[in-house]
Motif scaffolding. Structure first.
Motif, PDB file in Angstrom:
ATOM      1  N   GLU A 187     -35.607   1.338  27.700  1.00 25.38           N
ATOM      2  CA  GLU A 187     -34.543   1.057  27.907  1.00 25.38           C
ATOM      3  C   GLU A 187     -33.351   1.038  29.607  1.00 25.38           C
ATOM      4  N   PRO A 188     -32.687   0.439  29.789  1.00 30.58           N
ATOM      5  CA  PRO A 188     -32.292   1.115  31.043  1.00 30.58           C
ATOM      6  C   PRO A 188     -32.057   2.132  31.306  1.00 30.58           C
ATOM      7  N   GLY A 189     -32.747   2.463  32.731  1.00 32.68           N
ATOM      8  CA  GLY A 189     -32.151   4.329  32.848  1.00 32.68           C
ATOM      9  C   GLY A 189     -33.902   4.808  32.557  1.00 32.68           C
ATOM     10  N   GLU A 190     -34.297   4.526  31.374  1.00 35.46           N
ATOM     11  CA  GLU A 190     -35.080   5.066  31.229  1.00 35.46           C
ATOM     12  C   GLU A 190     -36.500   5.072  31.674  1.00 35.46           C
ATOM     13  N   ASN A 191     -37.252   6.191  32.414  1.00 37.70           N
ATOM     14  CA  ASN A 191     -39.038   5.916  33.321  1.00 37.70           C
ATOM     15  C   ASN A 191     -39.764   5.929  31.495  1.00 37.70           C
ATOM     16  N   ALA A 192     -41.186   5.676  32.646  1.00 33.36           N
ATOM     17  CA  ALA A 192     -41.988   5.392  31.422  1.00 33.36           C
ATOM     18  C   ALA A 192     -42.852   6.088  30.126  1.00 33.36           C
ATOM     19  N   GLU A 193     -42.605   7.761  31.546  1.00 37.17           N
ATOM     20  CA  GLU A 193     -42.812   8.640  30.510  1.00 37.17           C
ATOM     21  C   GLU A 193     -41.445   9.503  29.457  1.00 37.17           C
ATOM     22  N   ALA A 194     -40.664   8.560  30.196  1.00 40.85           N
ATOM     23  CA  ALA A 194     -39.546   9.178  28.457  1.00 40.85           C
ATOM     24  C   ALA A 194     -39.737   8.442  27.664  1.00 40.85           C
ATOM     25  N   TYR A 195     -40.521   7.012  27.823  1.00 36.21           N
ATOM     26  CA  TYR A 195     -40.294   6.014  26.193  1.00 36.21           C
ATOM     27  C   TYR A 195     -41.355   6.566  26.108  1.00 36.21           C
ATOM     28  N   ALA A 196     -42.067   6.513  26.698  1.00 36.62           N
ATOM     29  CA  ALA A 196     -43.371   6.821  25.973  1.00 36.62           C
ATOM     30  C   ALA A 196     -43.681   7.801  24.929  1.00 36.62           C
ATOM     31  N   ARG A 197     -43.006   9.103  25.343  1.00 34.88           N
ATOM     32  CA  ARG A 197     -42.686  10.268  24.183  1.00 34.88           C
ATOM     33  C   ARG A 197     -41.197  10.383  23.442  1.00 34.88           C
ATOM     34  N   ARG A 198     -40.391   8.781  23.498  1.00 32.18           N
ATOM     35  CA  ARG A 198     -39.898   8.566  22.152  1.00 32.18           C
ATOM     36  C   ARG A 198     -41.083   7.587  21.035  1.00 32.18           C
ATOM     37  N   ALA A 199     -41.903   6.291  21.394  1.00 33.03           N
ATOM     38  CA  ALA A 199     -42.580   5.926  21.265  1.00 33.03           C
ATOM     39  C   ALA A 199     -42.729   6.684  20.250  1.00 33.03           C
ATOM     40  N   ALA A 200     -43.999   8.006  20.694  1.00 32.82           N
ATOM     41  CA  ALA A 200     -44.961   8.855  19.629  1.00 32.82           C
ATOM     42  C   ALA A 200     -43.836   9.867  19.372  1.00 32.82           C
TER      43      ALA A 200
END
Length: 438
Positions: A187-200
């Motif tokens: 999402e806009p403003g969401e960095n790669a690490e935060a998105y990876a954790r959300r995917a997990a």
């Protein structure tokens, strides 16, 4: 006297069914006849040279006609080319298995012929392990959205590329898909690490309800190749390892494409500091010379098959398992890594060309520029249907072999490519973008 390109092109169309190809397209799009290879270059029968920007389908590490691998194979041919591996053994397969075990932290290498067969082996081993432990219900598998693990039926069951799998859907096992950690989907403003954790989190949600029926989760570490070089943060792998431990699901690392230095470390899993239950290796393992794949697993999994009862053993096989020539080529590949400090050299090369890649990807038609080890990729906006084919033809006309994936242009060259040659490719792509190729 060599026959010209046109003769070989016509003969190939008459006799060869080419892979991953709608053959009718070659009524207009010429097949490219190749006479020989020289380092990072391919040469046709009329002397035209093409920089091999895709390592001949991601397999070639140290260039075409590499003198060291050539010499090793000639020596091996004069000693032993092949022997049945059931009940017999030989020097190259033993030495390669020992070295792969040391490098991966896993043991007992089981050999196949290609990446898809490695996937099949790992899936079967995982299911059979649980069966040998009396957990017959653990028959399911999980993979990422947009994943690719090969095109045999088992491998297609955990592949999420409809172009390859949809036709064969009635033949495939039903498996589970979870969110891809591909940072382009954040999402806009969401960095790669935060998105990876959300995917997990989506992986954990699946495990909470289905773990009792799941054998394994299979994943391409750090980069989903056929998804358009979809790269993601190592935090995803770290969390996936913990979840697999907690819910008693095997973790299969498909390092077929990303292993042997492609991501900057010898194996991509190293960047998440994890050890999978299975690792699948192929493609670059022989430097692009011979078909070979290997699956390594833990001693615990191996022990589950070690019994007096033959039916508890892993009886998978093929005639060329552990072929001596292929294993000898792989041994030379590993020795080149050691002798030439390849990983450090590659890091320096990538640093040298970083400004040139940045200049290319600053183009207004480029988005999602990304680089991981010896993989460079970006997406092109405002493309029309057929863009990948037009880019292929235009780049080839300028001496560069590329195979775009939809609107993604990527470069995955042999490690012998020079910084000057990489800059040449970037400049070629910049010119094509400036000319409005869409």
């Amino acid at each position: 006297m060599q026959q010209p390109n046109q003769d070989w092109l016509a003969r190939s169309r008459r006799a060869v069914w080419h892979p991953c190809t709608q053959m009718k397209k070659h009524e207009q799009l010429p097949i490219v006849p190749i006479a020989r290879g020289e380092g990072a270059w391919l040469v046709d029968f009329e002397g035209r040279r093409f920089l091999d920007g895709v390592s001949s389908w991601w397999v070639n590490l140290f260039g075409h006609a590499n003198p060291r691998i050539n010499a090793a194979l000639v020596d091996q041919m004069n000693t032993l080319e092949h022997v049945i591996l059931a009940g017999f053994t030989q020097k190259p397969v033993v030495e390669l298995s020992e070295q792969l075990g040391e490098l991966t932290g896993l043991g007992h290498a089981f050999y196949g012929s290609d990446g898809a067969s490695a996937t099949e082996i790992a899936l079967k081993m995982s299911y059979h392990y649980w069966r040998n432990h009396g957990q017959d219900s653990k028959t399911g598998f999980v993979s990422l959205q947009n994943s690719y693990h090969g095109e045999t039926l088992g491998a297609l069951s955990v592949t999420d590329v409809p172009l390859f799998s949809a036709t064969y859907a009635p033949l495939l096992r039903q498996t589970h898909r979870v969110m891809s950690p591909d940072w382009r989907l954040a999402e806009p403003g969401e960095n790669a690490e935060a998105y990876a954790r959300r995917a997990a989190d989506s992986l954990e949600a699946l495990f909470k309800t289905h773990a009792a029926d799941l054998a394994a989760f299979i994943v391409e570490p750090l980069c989903q190749g056929a998804a358009g070089m979809a790269m993601y943060h190592p935090a995803y792998l770290h969390r996936a390892r913990a979840l697999c431990n907690e819910y008693k699901v095997h973790l299969i690392a498909d390092e077929i494409a990303v292993g042997f230095g492609r991501t900057g470390t010898l194996f991509a899993c190293e960047q998440a500091d994890i050890k999978p239950d299975f690792i699948c290796l192929s493609k670059g393992i022989t430097g692009g010379y011979l078909p070979l794949s290997a699956v390594l697993t833990t001693d615990e999994i191996y022990a589950a098959f070690y019994a007096d009862d033959v039916s508890l053993g892993f009886l998978h096989s093929h005639s060329y398992t552990g072929n001596a020539l292929a294993c000898r080529a792989a041994l030379e590949v590993l020795q080149i890594f050691k002798d030439n400090d390849v990983l450090a050299t590659n890091r320096q090369k990538a640093t040298t060309v970083a400004p040139d890649f940045a200049h290319l990807t600053a183009h207004p038609r480029v988005k999602n520029a990304r680089q991981l080890g010896m993989i460079w990729a970006f997406d092109v906006i405002d493309t029309k249907i057929g863009f990948a084919g037009r880019l292929f033809e235009a780049a080839l006309a300028r001496g560069v072999l590329l195979r775009p994936i939809n609107n993604t242009i990527y470069l995955m060259p042999p490690y012998v490519v020079t910084a000057a040659e990489l800059k040449q490719v970037f400049n070629t792509l910049l010119a094509l973008l400036d000319e409005g190729l869409s």
